[in-house]
Write an enzyme that holds these catalytic residues in place. Sequence first.
Site, PDB file in Angstrom:
ATOM      1  CE  LYS A  75      31.195  42.645  38.612  1.00 18.67           C
ATOM      2  NZ  LYS A  75      31.975  41.418  37.736  1.00 18.67           N
ATOM      3  CB  SER A 150      35.858  41.794  38.092  1.00 20.45           C
ATOM      4  OG  SER A 150      34.663  41.434  37.460  1.00 20.45           O
ATOM      5  CB  SER A 174      34.236  38.173  36.582  1.00 18.99           C
ATOM      6  OG  SER A 174      35.557  38.964  36.437  1.00 18.99           O
TER       7      SER A 174
HETATM    8  N1  GLN Z   1      39.642  38.464  34.970  1.00 21.12           N
HETATM    9  C1  GLN Z   1      39.325  38.667  33.532  1.00 21.12           C
HETATM   10  C2  GLN Z   1      39.711  40.145  32.992  1.00 21.12           C
HETATM   11  O1  GLN Z   1      40.376  40.687  33.994  1.00 21.12           O
HETATM   12  C3  GLN Z   1      37.750  38.409  33.678  1.00 21.12           C
HETATM   13  C4  GLN Z   1      36.959  39.436  34.018  1.00 21.12           C
HETATM   14  C5  GLN Z   1      35.516  39.154  33.971  1.00 21.12           C
HETATM   15  O2  GLN Z   1      35.096  38.201  33.720  1.00 21.12           O
HETATM   16  N2  GLN Z   1      34.773  40.222  34.052  1.00 21.12           N
HETATM   17  O3  GLN Z   1      39.175  40.361  32.138  1.00 21.12           O
END
Ligand code: GLN
Length: 476
Positions: A75, A150, A174
């Site tokens: 990532k 994400s 994410s």
């Molecule tokens: N979707 C969640 C957010 O927008 C989690 C994101 C993540 O785990 N990095 O914060």
Amino acid sequence: MISVKALAHEIRQSRTSAVAALNEHLEVIDEMEGEINAFNIVNRDIAMQSAQKIDDLIASGKDPGPLSGVPIALKDNLCTRGIPTTCSSKILEGWEPPYDATVVERLRSAGAVIIGKTNLDEFAMGSSTENSAFGPTRNPRDLSRVPGGSSGGSAAAVAAGFAPAALGSDTGGSIRQPAALCGVVGVKPTYGLVSRYGLVAFASSFDQIGPLTTTVADSALILEVIGGHDPFDSTSIPSPTPDFSARLNEGVEGLKVGLISELLDGVDEDVASRLHEAADALRKGGARVESVSVPAVEYGLTAYYLIAPAEASSNLARYDGVRYGMRAQGKDVAGMNAITRREGFGDEVIARIMLGTFALSAGYYDAYYGKAQKVRTLTRQDFDRVYADNDVLLSPTSPSVAFEFGDRSDPMTMYRCDTCTIPSNLVGDPAISVPFGTGAHDLPVGVQVLARQLDEEKMFQVASFLESQSEGGTKL
Ligand code: GLN
């Protein structure tokens, strides 16, 4: 599609070479990346050099390690020395970290070949990868749909066969949610098990790095490689990493599994059906499966969306046009800071910074941030009570299968994607998403197995059983 374990084995036995394996994966990338956009950068030359090094080591009779020659995607919020690390944000454009994240070093010393950096929602804020400054990633299972987020680029890369494994980061879901939406395995380890050194910080009290793979055994193996104490991360747990693969094939006879009733509310019917089938499969395997109540999880989303932005607002203060990446012109220093941040950050990131700053401001601190921290304590207490009589817990990973682009344009509907995954981040417990059949439009469904802190071994044991019971449809 070949597993990490099988590929490393073949390479170590000289039945194939690291260079050949890399070339095969690069071919798949050349064929499909144009449509999918999983990568921000593919490191062809650097990857080829490291693959060649692995082959040279093997030729000289040495063993490069358990991930010998396996291409792994990272990532793009993991620091890689001399390779751009963008967090899919304009504000970091052109920045090359002067050091490798601890996980990157550990992957390399286990013989892995870093194939590229994957797309994400900007600074890991989002659930669909639509918030990337470099355009969205498409779900390899259905190109009209999001891969989740994400870590959408990492999940799509594994699902498309661009790499047998990828690393993602999980602050509120994410890793697990995109894994579920793309039909792969994704793990959020116990907080402190994997070093965060070199992971660009979003919300430091939640952030954890973890694997995305096609099999449960591969995730266990990668976690063994990247886990363990690191003096560079003060929240790293100072104990040796257990053997997570030890109980993978032991079945579930005699285990006690709790089905979290609150996390079935608001879940689509197809997803709920798969979850009940998973519960039945566990029962057939000899486990006791009962409904349990963890009432505080109902406040999880609210608490998360106060604490995570609060931490983000502080962590992102460093992007000021001076220390990293881009700089816009302003009248004076303060003006330059403001314009750089306005032009460099996308709308979601700006919204989170404002929300977080508000939650932390004098007069609101106790009412919002303080209350949210209390929810965190209550959630811990509720989980402890349930774990007194259960080995692991079960829930859906995502309330729905992969959705279409633009379908969740209102932030609340997008935030609800994380209802089932956030509780584990609030309390620092591990959780895994494992593919379990398909739902609407023949799209993959993920089932989540939650465990006590540092009980990854049992989590993998149950996930591996579910994997063995899931009928087709989970692999491309
Ligand atoms: N979707 C969640 C957010 O927008 C989690 C994101 C993540 O785990 N990095 O914060």
